[in-house]
Design an enzyme around this catalytic site. Structure first.
Site, short mmCIF file in Angstrom:
data_model
loop_
_atom_site.label_atom_id
_atom_site.label_comp_id
_atom_site.label_asym_id
_atom_site.label_seq_id
_atom_site.Cartn_x
_atom_site.Cartn_y
_atom_site.Cartn_z
N CYS A 1 70.92 -9.67 17.17
CA CYS A 1 70.89 -10.99 16.52
C CYS A 1 72.07 -11.88 16.91
O CYS A 1 73.15 -11.40 17.22
CB CYS A 1 70.98 -10.85 15.01
C1 LIG Z 1 57.88 -3.03 4.77
C2 LIG Z 1 58.63 -4.01 5.51
C3 LIG Z 1 58.29 -4.21 6.91
C4 LIG Z 1 59.33 -4.87 7.61
C5 LIG Z 1 60.44 -3.98 7.95
C6 LIG Z 1 61.60 -4.77 8.24
C7 LIG Z 1 62.74 -4.05 8.71
C8 LIG Z 1 63.82 -5.00 9.02
C9 LIG Z 1 64.99 -4.44 9.37
C10 LIG Z 1 66.19 -5.14 9.61
C11 LIG Z 1 66.66 -6.08 10.25
C12 LIG Z 1 68.10 -6.21 10.53
C13 LIG Z 1 68.45 -7.50 11.02
C14 LIG Z 1 69.68 -7.59 11.77
C15 LIG Z 1 69.48 -8.36 12.99
C16 LIG Z 1 70.37 -7.86 14.07
O1 LIG Z 1 71.57 -7.97 14.04
N1 LIG Z 1 69.76 -7.22 15.04
C17 LIG Z 1 70.41 -6.43 15.98
C18 LIG Z 1 69.88 -5.08 15.83
O2 LIG Z 1 70.50 -4.16 16.54
#
Ligand SMILES: CCCCCCCCCCCCCCCC(=O)NCCO
Length: 323
Positions: free
Chosen positions: A93
């Protein structure tokens, strides 16, 4: 529209491509023989959450037909996976806060994560309503209770970037210490619901014990209201702020501590682009231009949003779920 026992109703609209994904998506991430045990453990965690959260998760499980344990597991996925394991990840992100010469603040956010194709199909814009007006909004995922990208209209916006630090045992110890009550995305939603001002939100997001590390980026409505909070589990490791007088007119955060060497080119690329555009007439379109520059936008990017809390309608009209 859904009605919850919480003091608001929820309006949601899908921003993504058509939702044709098999709902049993998470099963490929957990070995089949382990699934009953993992769902059972996760379903026990549900009892530690607040009544509102529990009722929402139980309602989601009931309506989707998925086991409660699977819903809880997916909802706390970030928290159970946020420890020092960055080496196994690709790009991630980016969150940016920038202010122009008039002191107008813009918050940019690319959400990138593994399971990109799936998340694109689940991305929704949600308004949480109280007494007929929007209390707060988020771009989030269907079946997901927390908020990772949100806005309290007229006050502030928040985004979370993953921070991978500390050992897995630290997450477990903090889960026990906080009695499982505070997965970070649930907490961000709680802040959006209860903290009315930028200052109160920054204070809560900097000082509350959480069970996983993270970068929390907050933008406000007034001059110099922009901050990157690099969170340890206990409190903030660093709070890095906009400061127009020192020509610090933007802040860029990816998934590395801003005071350390970066592991990829996202931050330097965003900084170069911001400098090229300049602060004089910087606006929501300029922020979008930075967000779509490669590798700031990359093949893991699920969606991009520009938020200007002072002009809340920007959030919805400047959110794109990428094909
Ligand atoms: C039942 C729900 C379904 C959806 C699942 C959602 C999971 C989401 C998980 C998290 C997201 C984290 C966001 C951070 C973004 C970031 O920094 N990304 C880099 C990752 O290495």
């Amino acid at each position: 529209m859904f009605s919850y026992p919480a003091p608001y109703t929820i309006h949601s609209r899908t921003s993504g491509p058509s939702n044709t994904q098999n709902p049993y998506f998470s099963r490929k991430y957990i070995p089949k023989p382990l699934q009953p045990f993992v769902w059972w453990v996760a379903s026990k965690v549900d009892r530690f959450f607040s009544t509102d959260t529990r009722q929402e998760l139980e309602g989601i499980a009931r309506e989707s037909g998925l086991p409660l344990g699977e819903i809880v597991g997916l909802n706390i996925l970030y928290d159970i996976a946020a420890f020092d394991r960055r080496h196994i990840f690709g790009l991630g992100c980016t969150s940016i806060v920038a202010q122009n010469e008039k002191g107008e603040i813009f918050h940019g956010r690319n959400l990138d994560y593994d399971m990109t194709g799936l998340l694109k199909n689940l991305t929704v814009h949600v308004d949480f309503m109280k007494n007929g007006s929007v209390l707060y909004s988020g771009v989030t995922f269907a079946l997901y209770n927390g908020i990772l990208t949100g806005q309290r209209p007229g006050a502030y916006s928040v985004s979370l970037n993953a921070r991978y630090s500390g050992a897995y045992i630290d997450n477990i110890l903090m889960e026990i210490y906080t009695k499982f009550k505070r997965p970070v995305s649930f907490f961000i939603r709680d802040v959006l619901e209860h903290q009315e001002s930028y200052t109160d939100a920054v204070d809560a997001l900097s000082n509350t014990h959480l069970f996983s590390p993270s970068y929390i980026i907050v933008a406000g409505t007034k001059k110099n209201e922009g901050v990157v909070i690099s969170r340890n589990r206990w409190s903030a490791a660093s709070v890095y702020q906009l400061n127009m007088d020192a020509n610090q007119w933007f802040l860029v955060e990816t998934n590395y501590d801003n005071w350390k060497k970066q592991g990829d080119n996202r931050r330097i690329t965003a900084i170069q682009k911001l400098k090229e555009i300049g602060k004089i007439n910087f606006n929501e379109k300029s922020m979008a231009e930075v967000l779509i520059t490669s590798p700031v936008k990359n093949n893991l990017t699920v969606f991009s949003s520009v938020i200007q809390p002072k002009n809340p309608e920007i959030f919805d009209s400047f959110t794109w779920v990428w094909d």
